[in-house]
Design a protein around this motif. Structure first.
Motif, PDB file in Angstrom:
ATOM      1  N   GLU A  11       0.543   3.226  -8.583  1.00 29.29           N
ATOM      2  CA  GLU A  11       1.215   3.931  -7.499  1.00 29.29           C
ATOM      3  C   GLU A  11       0.364   3.906  -6.232  1.00 29.29           C
ATOM      4  OE1 GLU A  11       4.143   6.157  -5.453  1.00 29.29           O
ATOM      5  OE2 GLU A  11       4.121   4.769  -7.135  1.00 29.29           O
ATOM      6  N   LYS A  12       0.900   3.288  -5.172  1.00 31.03           N
ATOM      7  CA  LYS A  12       0.256   3.206  -3.860  1.00 31.03           C
ATOM      8  C   LYS A  12      -1.217   2.805  -3.964  1.00 31.03           C
ATOM      9  CE  LYS A  12       3.473   6.544  -1.917  1.00 31.03           C
ATOM     10  NZ  LYS A  12       3.701   7.858  -1.303  1.00 31.03           N
ATOM     11  N   SER A  46       0.801  -1.230   0.000  1.00 33.95           N
ATOM     12  CA  SER A  46       0.000   0.000   0.000  1.00 33.95           C
ATOM     13  C   SER A  46       0.830   1.275   0.000  1.00 33.95           C
ATOM     14  CB  SER A  46      -0.951   0.006   1.203  1.00 33.95           C
ATOM     15  OG  SER A  46      -0.222  -0.025   2.424  1.00 33.95           O
ATOM     16  N   ARG A  47       2.093   1.199   0.454  1.00 27.79           N
ATOM     17  CA  ARG A  47       2.935   2.400   0.532  1.00 27.79           C
ATOM     18  C   ARG A  47       3.793   2.600  -0.706  1.00 27.79           C
ATOM     19  NH1 ARG A  47       6.617   1.120   5.100  1.00 27.79           N
ATOM     20  NH2 ARG A  47       7.695   2.934   4.269  1.00 27.79           N
TER      21      ARG A  47
END
Length: 371
Positions: A165-166, A147-148
């Motif tokens: 992205e994320k 998730s990061r």
């Protein structure tokens, strides 16, 4: 054989690492008593890199003073962002300092990561990908929680089919963008001379054109953007360097009543008082003075810290030249900024962040900041 050149993104303010980054750039944070970026420079030198451009912004002069014009035999240049320009803008801005021939490989990387990647292996993989039309090869790393990070979907032939992205929902892959790229000079034509995101603009475009490839790194890798990650990387490196035997860098003073529980790293000039227990996962910088019957574990202690008798430091970080009074306790992911004073018998716990040069005279239970 042509030498390699590299661009390192070194301009971030390290907001999530305050209060320690109030007084130093994130890339000078110590990993096992060496500046984070020194580890990268050393590995770049092993791969034959001859020239590095540091794309700087926050505390740029500190980086200039530290690295100078040459480090580990590598020529160092500096590209100063006039303002924050995302992850792509600094790369485009650095172009004027890089003389790159058409068939040469350019390494590009985020400065706030630690890994044991062999850059020459990445270059070789990229050269193969160029023969199949690649502009850029991204280093990938498998993690449990994506998730990061930027997540990629990888084709069997190594092409990156999609870049997320994320992501917030379910994804098909656990391979993330590790923040290290090998590229041809064509990459500059994909980046606008403004605030640009590699992750949101450049990489998705390259992927759509089938010109983005992946290279999976299966060694060690760590992002030091948060305190939890910073400690994990330090302990991982300490375990690799020290193992079951304490690592003493220079000279240290202690007697047989001191118990060292590995992994432990002691910087030059460390003095440990009788009856103290150091470790596991304890990294003490240069000239640290520890009183009698102290306990330090799962913590990083910067240079010049002094602790009086009976102190406890657990799962925390102490900045340079912090003074800790008798029987004080600092635990639970707390961080004390440079030159601060913790009064005797004071207890600090649960992510209390003490700003530099502060004096703490009463207990503090976090999460909170003392400013």
């Amino acid at each position: 054989m042509k030498s390699l050149k590299a661009i390192i993104l070194a301009g971030g303010p390290g907001t999530r690492l305050r209060p320690l980054t109030c007084t130093r750039p994130k890339l000078l944070m110590p990993i096992a008593n060496r500046a984070l970026l020194d580890w990268t420079f050393e590995r770049l030198s092993w791969a034959g890199v001859s020239e590095v451009v540091l794309a700087v912004n926050y505390m740029a002069e500190s980086l200039r003073r530290y690295f100078g014009r040459e480090r580990y035999g590598i020529k160092v240049k500096y590209s100063l962002e006039p303002k924050a320009m995302g992850t792509g803008g600094p790369i485009k801005l650095s172009q004027k300092l890089i003389k790159l021939e058409e068939d040469e490989t350019l390494l590009i990387m985020n400065g706030d990561i630690w890994c044991d990647l062999e850059f020459s292996v990445l270059e070789a993989a990229h050269k193969r990908n160029v023969g199949r039309g690649a502009v850029t090869t991204i280093t990938l790393y498998e993690v449990k929680d994506v998730s990061r990070f930027g997540v990629v979907e990888l084709k069997p032939d190594g092409r990156i089919a999609a870049f997320h992205e994320k992501p917030s929902g379910k994804v098909k892959s656990r391979l993330i963008n590790a923040g290290i790229y090998a590229s041809t000079s064509q990459i500059f034509s994909y980046i606008e001379p403004r605030r640009t995101s590699m992750e949101l603009e450049v990489f998705p475009r390259l992927a759509s054109e089938n010109r983005l490839y992946g290279f999976q790194h299966k060694g060690e890798w760590g992002d030091v953007g948060k305190f939890e990650d910073y400690l994990k990387v330090n302990f991982k490196v300490a375990e690799a360097l020290a193992g079951e035997k304490p690592r003493i860098e220079g000279s240290a003073e202690y007697n047989s009543t001191v118990k060292l529980v590995p992994p432990v790293i002691l910087g030059d000039g460390v003095r440990l008082g009788s009856g103290s227990r150091i470790g596991p996962n304890a990294i003490l910088g240069r000239n640290v003075k520890v009183g009698e019957n102290c306990q330090i574990s799962n913590s990083v202690v910067f240079d010049g810290v002094e602790m009086e008798d009976g102190c406890l430091v657990k799962g925390s970080i102490l900045g340079e030249e912090v003074f800790v009074g008798r029987e004080a306790k600092i635990t639970g992911g707390s961080v004390v900024g440079d030159l601060s004073i913790i009064a005797p018998k004071v207890k600090i716990s649960r992510k209390v962040y003490v700003c530099p040069r502060k004096e703490v005279n009463k207990p503090a239970l976090g999460p909170k900041r003392i400013v």
